[in-house]
Motif scaffolding. Structure first.
Motif, PDB file in Angstrom:
ATOM      1  N   CYS A 166      -3.694  -5.704  -8.331  1.00 22.59           N
ATOM      2  CA  CYS A 166      -2.569  -6.461  -8.881  1.00 22.59           C
ATOM      3  C   CYS A 166      -2.397  -7.811  -8.191  1.00 22.59           C
ATOM      4  O   CYS A 166      -1.577  -8.626  -8.605  1.00 22.59           O
ATOM      5  N   GLY A 167      -3.156  -8.052  -7.119  1.00 21.24           N
ATOM      6  CA  GLY A 167      -3.064  -9.327  -6.426  1.00 21.24           C
ATOM      7  C   GLY A 167      -4.394  -9.674  -5.789  1.00 21.24           C
ATOM      8  O   GLY A 167      -5.414  -9.032  -6.043  1.00 21.24           O
ATOM      9  N   GLY A 168      -4.397 -10.709  -4.962  1.00 20.31           N
ATOM     10  CA  GLY A 168      -5.626 -11.101  -4.292  1.00 20.31           C
ATOM     11  C   GLY A 168      -6.247 -12.336  -4.917  1.00 20.31           C
ATOM     12  O   GLY A 168      -5.796 -12.844  -5.951  1.00 20.31           O
ATOM     13  N   GLU A 169      -7.318 -12.808  -4.277  1.00 20.06           N
ATOM     14  CA  GLU A 169      -7.959 -14.049  -4.715  1.00 20.06           C
ATOM     15  C   GLU A 169      -8.558 -13.942  -6.112  1.00 20.06           C
ATOM     16  O   GLU A 169      -8.672 -14.948  -6.807  1.00 20.06           O
ATOM     17  N   TRP A 170      -8.928 -12.742  -6.514  1.00 16.37           N
ATOM     18  CA  TRP A 170      -9.596 -12.623  -7.804  1.00 16.37           C
ATOM     19  C   TRP A 170      -8.661 -12.979  -8.957  1.00 16.37           C
ATOM     20  O   TRP A 170      -9.109 -13.379 -10.028  1.00 16.37           O
ATOM     21  N   ILE A 171      -7.344 -12.867  -8.739  1.00 16.30           N
ATOM     22  CA  ILE A 171      -6.381 -13.186  -9.786  1.00 16.30           C
ATOM     23  C   ILE A 171      -6.441 -14.666 -10.144  1.00 16.30           C
ATOM     24  O   ILE A 171      -6.285 -15.044 -11.314  1.00 16.30           O
ATOM     25  N   THR A 172      -6.640 -15.518  -9.157  1.00 14.58           N
ATOM     26  CA  THR A 172      -6.631 -16.966  -9.395  1.00 14.58           C
ATOM     27  C   THR A 172      -8.024 -17.548  -9.574  1.00 14.58           C
ATOM     28  O   THR A 172      -8.164 -18.757  -9.803  1.00 14.58           O
ATOM     29  N   ASP A 173      -9.047 -16.724  -9.467  1.00 13.82           N
ATOM     30  CA  ASP A 173     -10.422 -17.197  -9.631  1.00 13.82           C
ATOM     31  C   ASP A 173     -10.788 -17.174 -11.115  1.00 13.82           C
ATOM     32  O   ASP A 173     -11.040 -16.133 -11.695  1.00 13.82           O
ATOM     33  N   ALA A 175     -13.389 -17.844 -12.595  1.00 11.47           N
ATOM     34  CA  ALA A 175     -14.711 -17.306 -12.895  1.00 11.47           C
ATOM     35  C   ALA A 175     -14.662 -15.815 -13.187  1.00 11.47           C
ATOM     36  O   ALA A 175     -15.596 -15.267 -13.784  1.00 11.47           O
ATOM     37  N   MET A 176     -13.585 -15.144 -12.759  1.00 18.26           N
ATOM     38  CA  MET A 176     -13.460 -13.702 -12.968  1.00 18.26           C
ATOM     39  C   MET A 176     -12.897 -13.350 -14.334  1.00 18.26           C
ATOM     40  O   MET A 176     -12.938 -12.182 -14.730  1.00 18.26           O
ATOM     41  N   TRP A 177     -12.374 -14.338 -15.069  1.00 18.74           N
ATOM     42  CA  TRP A 177     -11.593 -14.026 -16.257  1.00 18.74           C
ATOM     43  C   TRP A 177     -12.208 -14.595 -17.517  1.00 18.74           C
ATOM     44  O   TRP A 177     -12.905 -15.609 -17.497  1.00 18.74           O
ATOM     45  N   SER A 178     -11.934 -13.916 -18.620  1.00 22.37           N
ATOM     46  CA  SER A 178     -12.442 -14.346 -19.916  1.00 22.37           C
ATOM     47  C   SER A 178     -11.589 -15.487 -20.463  1.00 22.37           C
ATOM     48  O   SER A 178     -10.615 -15.917 -19.847  1.00 22.37           O
ATOM     49  N   ALA A 179     -11.937 -15.953 -21.653  1.00 27.99           N
ATOM     50  CA  ALA A 179     -11.246 -17.093 -22.245  1.00 27.99           C
ATOM     51  C   ALA A 179      -9.783 -16.797 -22.529  1.00 27.99           C
ATOM     52  O   ALA A 179      -8.953 -17.717 -22.539  1.00 27.99           O
ATOM     53  N   ASP A 180      -9.436 -15.524 -22.726  1.00 25.51           N
ATOM     54  CA  ASP A 180      -8.047 -15.210 -23.078  1.00 25.51           C
ATOM     55  C   ASP A 180      -7.101 -15.173 -21.879  1.00 25.51           C
ATOM     56  O   ASP A 180      -5.898 -15.008 -22.051  1.00 25.51           O
ATOM     57  N   ARG A 181      -7.657 -15.275 -20.655  1.00 36.13           N
ATOM     58  CA  ARG A 181      -6.874 -15.334 -19.421  1.00 36.13           C
ATOM     59  C   ARG A 181      -6.164 -14.016 -19.100  1.00 36.13           C
ATOM     60  O   ARG A 181      -5.439 -13.931 -18.116  1.00 36.13           O
ATOM     61  N   GLY A 185     -13.641 -11.365 -17.363  1.00 37.87           N
ATOM     62  CA  GLY A 185     -14.931 -11.648 -17.956  1.00 37.87           C
ATOM     63  C   GLY A 185     -15.961 -10.704 -17.373  1.00 37.87           C
ATOM     64  O   GLY A 185     -15.625  -9.773 -16.626  1.00 37.87           O
ATOM     65  N   GLU A 186     -17.232 -10.959 -17.657  1.00 33.60           N
ATOM     66  CA  GLU A 186     -18.261 -10.060 -17.137  1.00 33.60           C
ATOM     67  C   GLU A 186     -18.208  -9.982 -15.612  1.00 33.60           C
ATOM     68  O   GLU A 186     -18.303  -8.893 -15.031  1.00 33.60           O
ATOM     69  N   ARG A 187     -18.053 -11.124 -14.937  1.00 39.19           N
ATOM     70  CA  ARG A 187     -18.010 -11.113 -13.485  1.00 39.19           C
ATOM     71  C   ARG A 187     -16.826 -10.270 -12.983  1.00 39.19           C
ATOM     72  O   ARG A 187     -16.935  -9.532 -12.004  1.00 39.19           O
ATOM     73  N   GLY A 188     -15.671 -10.392 -13.655  1.00 39.74           N
ATOM     74  CA  GLY A 188     -14.499  -9.618 -13.266  1.00 39.74           C
ATOM     75  C   GLY A 188     -14.692  -8.131 -13.484  1.00 39.74           C
ATOM     76  O   GLY A 188     -14.302  -7.303 -12.641  1.00 39.74           O
ATOM     77  N   HIS A 189     -15.288  -7.768 -14.627  1.00 44.04           N
ATOM     78  CA  HIS A 189     -15.564  -6.349 -14.884  1.00 44.04           C
ATOM     79  C   HIS A 189     -16.540  -5.794 -13.846  1.00 44.04           C
ATOM     80  O   HIS A 189     -16.387  -4.645 -13.383  1.00 44.04           O
ATOM     81  N   ARG A 190     -17.529  -6.595 -13.469  1.00 45.62           N
ATOM     82  CA  ARG A 190     -18.471  -6.149 -12.451  1.00 45.62           C
ATOM     83  C   ARG A 190     -17.774  -5.954 -11.104  1.00 45.62           C
ATOM     84  O   ARG A 190     -18.105  -5.039 -10.340  1.00 45.62           O
ATOM     85  N   GLN A 191     -16.825  -6.837 -10.810  1.00 50.76           N
ATOM     86  CA  GLN A 191     -16.085  -6.697  -9.560  1.00 50.76           C
ATOM     87  C   GLN A 191     -15.295  -5.394  -9.528  1.00 50.76           C
ATOM     88  O   GLN A 191     -15.260  -4.696  -8.512  1.00 50.76           O
TER      89      GLN A 191
END
Length: 291
Positions: A166-173, A175-181, A185-191
């Motif tokens: 629910c928090g952390g750096e990945w929320i604001t990165d 590169a982790m998120w798809s176009a819909d915000r 995205g794929e990188r986020g799902h992999r994480q």
């Protein structure tokens, strides 16, 4: 926690996050759960892949998971099950944290009673992810915090392996998120798959290789993001606004009124009291704890 050499069946329940939205593959969605399944084997590291069934459906709420997905999941006789749901509940005018808690309690209890290891996660609030104005975002954030608090408590109650996302750096990165915000995205799902695999591996419950963190496809470009917002994104917002917007505007007006009077803390206290009441209303159960 008892050690297992491998899993036989992994069933994923939930909404669009687990369905895989944001990670398109071959004309459909893949997502974190499918990626995680590739790193799980039956009968040890040299065994065959687990039987993976993804029952998650975009737009699903806790009621859908309880009434539609759970019966199908139990038929699969899983020894590993993920349950991630709740964001769509917060986006409805009918949001009721006591009902959400009761439904999740039933789902968790049913799966763990059959011997399944349970995977859960808390999630970021949708208002922040969508960049809504503060007066609109705060009520949604309060609702998501309530859902997360329930998930935290029930995860402990049923010995689930719980992932804090629910928090952390990945929320604001971006590169982790798809176009819909709103969806990874794929990188986020992999994480997500990588972090769940680590939780399982720490307890001797994942004998296969960890998913790669590196995406196979490029992330969405700025034009792609803008195109989504102008086309599909508009429809997405419109569908939810039909249901939620009138109440959300009322919540926002209440929010602004409390801020003007310096009594915003009352809203947080009210939400905390609702969570406490929801958990207190659950029947006490004896559970086996971590598997």
């Amino acid at each position: 926690m008892a050690q297992r050499s491998g899993h036989r069946a992994f069933v994923a329940l939930g909404d669009s996050l687990t369905e895989g939205v944001g990670d398109p593959v071959g004309g459909g969605w893949r997502g974190w759960a499918a990626l995680l399944a590739t790193g799980l084997t039956a009968g040890g590291a040299a065994g065959p892949p687990v039987r993976f069934t993804n029952l998650a459906v975009s737009g699903a709420q806790s009621r859908d998971v309880l009434e539609r997905q759970l019966p199908a999941a139990l038929e699969c006789r899983p020894d590993l099950a993920s349950v991630i749901v709740g964001v769509n509940d917060t986006l409805r005018h009918s949001f009721d944290i006591q009902a959400v808690a009761a439904r999740l309690d039933q789902v968790y209890a049913s799966l763990t009673a059959r011997g399944a290891v349970l995977l859960t996660a808390c999630l970021p609030d949708p208002g922040r992810m969508l960049g809504l104005p503060p007066a609109l975002a705060r009520p949604l954030a309060r609702r998501q915090r309530a859902v997360n608090a329930v998930v935290h408590a029930l995860s402990e109650r049923y010995g689930a392996l719980h992932l804090h996302v629910c928090g952390g750096e990945w929320i604001t990165d971006r590169a982790m998120w798809s176009a819909d915000r709103l969806h990874p995205g794929e990188r986020g799902h992999r994480q997500l798959a990588l972090r769940f695999h680590a939780l399982l591996a720490e307890r001797g419950l994942a004998s296969g290789p960890a998913p790669s963190p590196e995406p196979e496809s490029p992330g969405p470009t700025v034009p792609a993001r803008l195109w989504w917002l102008a086309t599909a994104g508009t429809g997405w917002v419109a569908r939810r606004c039909t249901d939620l917007l009138p109440q959300l505007l009322a919540l926002a007006a209440d929010e602004l009124g409390h801020r003007a009077r310096g009594t915003s803390a009352r809203l947080d206290l009210r939400a905390s009291a609702a969570v406490s009441a929801a958990l207190a209303a659950l029947s006490p159960v004896e559970h086996p704890g971590p598997v």
